[in-house]
Design a protein around this motif. Structure first.
Motif, PDB file in Angstrom:
ATOM      1  N   ARG A  69      23.759   4.034   3.265  1.00 58.94           N
ATOM      2  CA  ARG A  69      23.585   2.986   4.276  1.00 58.94           C
ATOM      3  C   ARG A  69      22.212   3.177   4.914  1.00 58.94           C
ATOM      4  O   ARG A  69      21.884   4.269   5.369  1.00 58.94           O
ATOM      5  N   LEU A  70      21.409   2.127   4.925  1.00 65.63           N
ATOM      6  CA  LEU A  70      20.046   2.231   5.433  1.00 65.63           C
ATOM      7  C   LEU A  70      20.025   2.122   6.949  1.00 65.63           C
ATOM      8  O   LEU A  70      20.505   1.149   7.509  1.00 65.63           O
ATOM      9  N   GLY A  71      19.443   3.106   7.560  1.00 68.01           N
ATOM     10  CA  GLY A  71      19.243   3.080   8.998  1.00 68.01           C
ATOM     11  C   GLY A  71      17.768   2.901   9.309  1.00 68.01           C
ATOM     12  O   GLY A  71      16.912   2.911   8.424  1.00 68.01           O
ATOM     13  N   ARG A  72      17.475   2.749  10.561  1.00 60.61           N
ATOM     14  CA  ARG A  72      16.088   2.542  10.996  1.00 60.61           C
ATOM     15  C   ARG A  72      15.179   3.686  10.553  1.00 60.61           C
ATOM     16  O   ARG A  72      14.052   3.469  10.126  1.00 60.61           O
ATOM     17  N   ASP A  73      15.659   4.921  10.633  1.00 56.14           N
ATOM     18  CA  ASP A  73      14.852   6.073  10.238  1.00 56.14           C
ATOM     19  C   ASP A  73      14.471   6.023   8.762  1.00 56.14           C
ATOM     20  O   ASP A  73      13.341   6.323   8.399  1.00 56.14           O
ATOM     21  N   THR A  74      15.415   5.627   7.923  1.00 54.87           N
ATOM     22  CA  THR A  74      15.139   5.534   6.488  1.00 54.87           C
ATOM     23  C   THR A  74      14.111   4.443   6.208  1.00 54.87           C
ATOM     24  O   THR A  74      13.150   4.664   5.465  1.00 54.87           O
ATOM     25  N   VAL A  75      14.314   3.278   6.799  1.00 51.48           N
ATOM     26  CA  VAL A  75      13.385   2.164   6.589  1.00 51.48           C
ATOM     27  C   VAL A  75      11.998   2.535   7.115  1.00 51.48           C
ATOM     28  O   VAL A  75      10.988   2.314   6.433  1.00 51.48           O
ATOM     29  N   ASP A  76      11.932   3.120   8.302  1.00 49.16           N
ATOM     30  CA  ASP A  76      10.638   3.544   8.850  1.00 49.16           C
ATOM     31  C   ASP A  76       9.960   4.553   7.940  1.00 49.16           C
ATOM     32  O   ASP A  76       8.749   4.484   7.720  1.00 49.16           O
ATOM     33  N   ALA A  77      10.717   5.497   7.413  1.00 49.42           N
ATOM     34  CA  ALA A  77      10.136   6.520   6.539  1.00 49.42           C
ATOM     35  C   ALA A  77       9.523   5.900   5.296  1.00 49.42           C
ATOM     36  O   ALA A  77       8.429   6.276   4.876  1.00 49.42           O
ATOM     37  N   VAL A  78      10.203   4.914   4.723  1.00 51.13           N
ATOM     38  CA  VAL A  78       9.683   4.274   3.513  1.00 51.13           C
ATOM     39  C   VAL A  78       8.527   3.344   3.842  1.00 51.13           C
ATOM     40  O   VAL A  78       7.454   3.424   3.255  1.00 51.13           O
ATOM     41  N   VAL A  79       8.728   2.458   4.796  1.00 51.44           N
ATOM     42  CA  VAL A  79       7.734   1.425   5.082  1.00 51.44           C
ATOM     43  C   VAL A  79       6.514   1.993   5.786  1.00 51.44           C
ATOM     44  O   VAL A  79       5.376   1.741   5.392  1.00 51.44           O
ATOM     45  N   VAL A  80       6.722   2.757   6.813  1.00 51.31           N
ATOM     46  CA  VAL A  80       5.595   3.263   7.593  1.00 51.31           C
ATOM     47  C   VAL A  80       4.985   4.505   6.952  1.00 51.31           C
ATOM     48  O   VAL A  80       3.796   4.539   6.653  1.00 51.31           O
ATOM     49  N   ASP A  81       5.797   5.510   6.746  1.00 52.67           N
ATOM     50  CA  ASP A  81       5.263   6.772   6.254  1.00 52.67           C
ATOM     51  C   ASP A  81       4.734   6.671   4.824  1.00 52.67           C
ATOM     52  O   ASP A  81       3.604   7.055   4.546  1.00 52.67           O
ATOM     53  N   ALA A  82       5.535   6.143   3.925  1.00 56.64           N
ATOM     54  CA  ALA A  82       5.127   6.110   2.528  1.00 56.64           C
ATOM     55  C   ALA A  82       4.092   5.043   2.237  1.00 56.64           C
ATOM     56  O   ALA A  82       3.056   5.321   1.645  1.00 56.64           O
ATOM     57  N   ALA A  83       4.350   3.814   2.641  1.00 58.78           N
ATOM     58  CA  ALA A  83       3.477   2.722   2.258  1.00 58.78           C
ATOM     59  C   ALA A  83       2.248   2.586   3.161  1.00 58.78           C
ATOM     60  O   ALA A  83       1.122   2.564   2.673  1.00 58.78           O
ATOM     61  N   MET A  84       2.472   2.493   4.446  1.00 60.18           N
ATOM     62  CA  MET A  84       1.325   2.261   5.359  1.00 60.18           C
ATOM     63  C   MET A  84       0.360   3.440   5.344  1.00 60.18           C
ATOM     64  O   MET A  84      -0.843   3.259   5.217  1.00 60.18           O
ATOM     65  N   ARG A  85       0.872   4.644   5.471  1.00 54.28           N
ATOM     66  CA  ARG A  85      -0.023   5.811   5.490  1.00 54.28           C
ATOM     67  C   ARG A  85      -0.687   6.046   4.148  1.00 54.28           C
ATOM     68  O   ARG A  85      -1.828   6.446   4.076  1.00 54.28           O
ATOM     69  N   GLY A  86       0.042   5.779   3.090  1.00 54.71           N
ATOM     70  CA  GLY A  86      -0.507   5.982   1.757  1.00 54.71           C
ATOM     71  C   GLY A  86      -1.634   5.013   1.414  1.00 54.71           C
ATOM     72  O   GLY A  86      -2.512   5.333   0.621  1.00 54.71           O
TER      73      GLY A  86
END
Length: 88
Positions: A69-86
Motif C-alpha cells: 500500500r503506497l503511503g506518502r513516504d513511499t511516493v515522496d521517496a520515489v518522486v522527490v528523492d529518486a527522480a527530482m534529485r537524480g
C-alpha cells in the motif's frame, strides 16, 4: 532466464493500452515537468515520458506487483528523492 513466447508483450491491444497509459500520464505531467525544467529543478533533457517511467514504474511495481500500500513516504521517496534529485 525468462523467455517470452509472445504473450502480452507482442499483443497489439496490450501495446495500445501501454502507449495510451504512458501518453495520458505524460500529458498530465507535461506542464509540471516543463515548469520544473524552466525553474532549473530538473535538467533540460528530462521529458515527461522519461519522468513518468522513472516515477510511475516503481510505484506501479510496489502497488500492483508487490502488493504494498503506497503511503506518502513511499511516493515522496520515489518522486522527490529518486527522480527530482537524480535529475536536478
Amino acid at each position: 532466464m525468462l523467455r517470452s513466447s509472445g504473450g502480452s508483450r507482442d499483443d497489439e491491444g496490450m501495446r495500445r493500452l501501454r502507449d495510451s497509459l504512458l501518453n495520458q500520464i505524460a500529458d498530465a505531467l507535461r506542464p509540471a515537468v516543463a515548469a520544473a525544467v524552466e525553474r532549473g529543478q530538473l535538467r533540460s533533457d528530462v521529458t515527461p515520458e522519461t519522468y513518468v517511467m522513472a516515477t510511475a514504474g516503481p510505484l506501479f511495481f510496489e502497488r500492483f506487483l508487490a502488493g504494498i500500500r503506497l503511503g506518502r513516504d513511499t511516493v515522496d521517496a520515489v518522486v522527490v528523492d529518486a527522480a527530482m534529485r537524480g535529475w536536478s
